[in-house]
Enzyme design. Structure first.
Site, PDB file in Angstrom:
ATOM      1  N   SER A 149      26.931  26.239  91.408  1.00  0.00           N
ATOM      2  CA  SER A 149      26.626  27.660  91.592  1.00  0.00           C
ATOM      3  C   SER A 149      25.777  27.805  92.839  1.00  0.00           C
ATOM      4  O   SER A 149      25.141  26.837  93.285  1.00  0.00           O
ATOM      5  CB  SER A 149      25.834  28.175  90.381  1.00  0.00           C
ATOM      6  OG  SER A 149      25.323  29.464  90.618  1.00  0.00           O
ATOM      7  N   TYR A 162      18.672  27.357  84.201  1.00  0.00           N
ATOM      8  CA  TYR A 162      20.014  27.395  84.813  1.00  0.00           C
ATOM      9  C   TYR A 162      19.943  26.752  86.203  1.00  0.00           C
ATOM     10  O   TYR A 162      20.787  25.928  86.551  1.00  0.00           O
ATOM     11  CB  TYR A 162      20.516  28.844  84.890  1.00  0.00           C
ATOM     12  CG  TYR A 162      21.954  28.970  85.354  1.00  0.00           C
ATOM     13  CD1 TYR A 162      23.023  28.506  84.586  1.00  0.00           C
ATOM     14  CD2 TYR A 162      22.255  29.571  86.580  1.00  0.00           C
ATOM     15  CE1 TYR A 162      24.337  28.629  85.016  1.00  0.00           C
ATOM     16  CE2 TYR A 162      23.570  29.700  87.025  1.00  0.00           C
ATOM     17  CZ  TYR A 162      24.606  29.225  86.238  1.00  0.00           C
ATOM     18  OH  TYR A 162      25.915  29.349  86.665  1.00  0.00           O
TER      19      TYR A 162
END
Ligand code: NDP
Length: 254
Positions: A149, A162
């Site tokens: 990501s 995350y």
């Protein structure tokens, strides 16, 4: 007509929604037989039927990749059915946002279990087959594409764990790339910016109201096919070319 991945076999984790669905579709269009791995079996079966209808080859494999036995069984089932494995797309993921102070550590454990441990389980199980494919396969090369990501490159407040998982994926990918480079298993990371999928849906109402909804109102997000394009690009390069990192952003996301 022979396509670039004719004769190959690909396994895509997280193929029941979002990016994984389009990744599977595109790899199948390129001629790969595709194993579709996730927990929601009905969705996998619907996608497998769609791919078959379109002239491709697909197998629905129900597995929770956080369980090492299930991840290993998913790889085993794929190889038993198709005889080989050339491409692994580690795409399954979970994003639960919020402050570290007062967080429920079980949410952290769930993210680490999918984004880190799940990816390790499938990678470890797939590697012997990928190494064999690189030696004996039609392309003389094999591929691992890890879906990280932008959160693996940049950290933000309230993205803490995350961020931790995706920075970890980036570091692991580069280390494994170096380990396997001489054996023609390409290991690359793809880092999407915002994509319109179910990823945010597991967050609570406060996170939606304060973080996700305002962001989504201001930006034109990518569609899953945009990321699938990147995956397909990475695995269809000539044998001599390895894409180690691909960062794909919405044009208007700073
Ligand atoms: P979705 O929520 O739409 O898809 C997530 C997929 O992961 C689902 O197919 C889900 O299937 C699967 N999954 C989750 N847990 C498990 C598990 N324990 N075992 C097997 N499969 C599991 O999100 P996206 O398509 O957006 O996410 C795909 C990847 O892209 C993720 O790694 C995410 O971090 C990354 N990403 C996404 C961005 C975005 O903006 N959407 C941006 C940057 C990166 P099931 O529930 O059926 O098991």
């Amino acid at each position: 007509m022979a396509s670039k991945l004719t004769g190959t076999v690909a396994l895509v984790t997280g193929a029941s929604s979002g990016i994984g669905v389009d990744a599977a579709r595109q790899l199948a269009e390129q001629g790969a037989a595709v194993a579709l791995v996730a927990r929601r079996k009905e969705r996998l079966e619907t996608l497998a039927a769609e791919i078959t209808e379109a002239g491709g080859t697909a197998l629905a494999v129900e597995a929770d990749i956080t369980d090492r036995d299930q991840a290993e069984a998913a790889v085993r089932q794929t190889v038993e059915r198709f005889g080989r494995l050339d491409i692994l797309v580690n795409n399954a993921g979970l994003m639960l946002l919020g402050p570290v102070v007062g967080a429920d550590p079980r949410e952290w454990e769930r993210m680490i279990a999918v984004n880190v441990q799940g990816l390790l389980h499938t990678t470890h199980a797939a590697l012997p087959h990928l190494l064999k494919a690189a030696e004996e396969g039609p392309r003389q090369v094999a591929d691992i594409v890890n879906i990280s990501s932008i959160a693996g490159r940049q950290a933000w407040e309230n993205y803490g764990v995350y961020n931790l998982t995706k920075f970890g994926v980036n570091g692991f990918t580069e280390s494994l790339r170096q380990e396997l480079a001489g054996r023609h298993v390409r290991v690359g990371v793809l880092e999407p910016g915002a994509v319109d999928t179910e990823l945010g849906s597991h967050n609570n109402a406060t996170i939606h109201a304060e973080m996700l909804d305002p962001f989504n109102a201001q930006h034109e997000r990518l569609v899953p096919a945009d990321i699938a394009d990147g995956i397909t690009y990475m695995v269809t390069r000539p044998r001599r070319t390895a894409i180690a990192e691909l960062w794909v952003m919405p044009t208007d996301q700073a």
